[in-house]
Design a protein around this motif. Structure first.
Motif, short mmCIF file in Angstrom:
data_model
loop_
_atom_site.label_atom_id
_atom_site.label_comp_id
_atom_site.label_asym_id
_atom_site.label_seq_id
_atom_site.Cartn_x
_atom_site.Cartn_y
_atom_site.Cartn_z
N GLU A 217 0.83 -1.20 0.00
CA GLU A 217 0.00 0.00 0.00
C GLU A 217 0.87 1.26 0.00
N GLN A 218 1.92 1.25 0.81
CA GLN A 218 2.81 2.40 0.88
C GLN A 218 3.54 2.61 -0.45
N GLN A 219 3.97 1.52 -1.06
CA GLN A 219 4.66 1.62 -2.35
C GLN A 219 3.73 2.19 -3.41
N LYS A 220 2.47 1.80 -3.36
CA LYS A 220 1.49 2.31 -4.30
C LYS A 220 1.32 3.83 -4.14
N LYS A 221 1.28 4.30 -2.89
CA LYS A 221 1.17 5.74 -2.63
C LYS A 221 2.40 6.48 -3.16
N ILE A 222 3.57 5.91 -2.94
CA ILE A 222 4.81 6.52 -3.41
C ILE A 222 4.82 6.61 -4.94
N GLU A 223 4.39 5.54 -5.60
CA GLU A 223 4.34 5.52 -7.06
C GLU A 223 3.44 6.63 -7.60
N GLU A 224 2.31 6.85 -6.93
CA GLU A 224 1.40 7.92 -7.36
C GLU A 224 2.07 9.28 -7.25
N LYS A 225 2.77 9.51 -6.14
CA LYS A 225 3.46 10.80 -5.95
C LYS A 225 4.61 10.95 -6.96
#
Length: 138
Positions: free
Chosen positions: A101-109
């Motif tokens: 989930e955290q990696q997904k948020k980072i990818e979006e940013k």
């Protein structure tokens, strides 16, 4: 009406759960979201017991079925494990889910940052240098 619960955990710390019947989200979703957040933040640790369905329902003055639905959602998502007769515990599997989930948020940013860099003609090496500086800051 807002219902508030502060549950004493092992070590004397408290887990606070606040639900409102005036919120647009159902009560079970409010409960599961708050417990997920506590797990993902590290407030609730792997193997730690969470309140029983009955005790949480009683302290929040809501139906046992509502809490049971929240716990079912948490179990389906891999955040908790239920052992018959022993209770509910934070699952060890949640760490992988949390990291994903955290990696997904980072990818979006990062996607947003790359789009801004491209539209501003900022080169990749400058972007990497900036990221490195930001990451290494205290």
């Amino acid at each position: 009406m807002i219902l508030y619960n502060s549950i004493e955990r092992d070590g004397g710390e408290k887990l606070e759960i606040i639900v409102s019947n005036k919120a647009s989200r159902p009560l079970y979703e409010q409960i599961s979201t708050q417990i997920k957040a506590a797990i993902m933040s590290g407030e609730l640790k792997t193997g730690e017991a969470i309140p029983s369905v009955r005790s949480l329902a009683k302290s929040l003055h809501i139906s046992i079925l509502t809490v049971q639905k929240a716990y079912s959602t948490l179990q389906e998502d891999g955040f908790i494990e239920t052992t018959a007769g022993k209770g509910c515990y934070v699952s060890a599997q949640n760490q992988d889910f949390y990291l994903e989930e955290q990696q997904k948020k980072i990818e979006e940013k990062f996607t947003e940052a790359v789009e801004i860099a491209r539209s501003s003609s900022i080169k990749l090496d400058k972007l990497i240098n900036l990221l490195t500086l930001l990451y290494e800051e205290d």
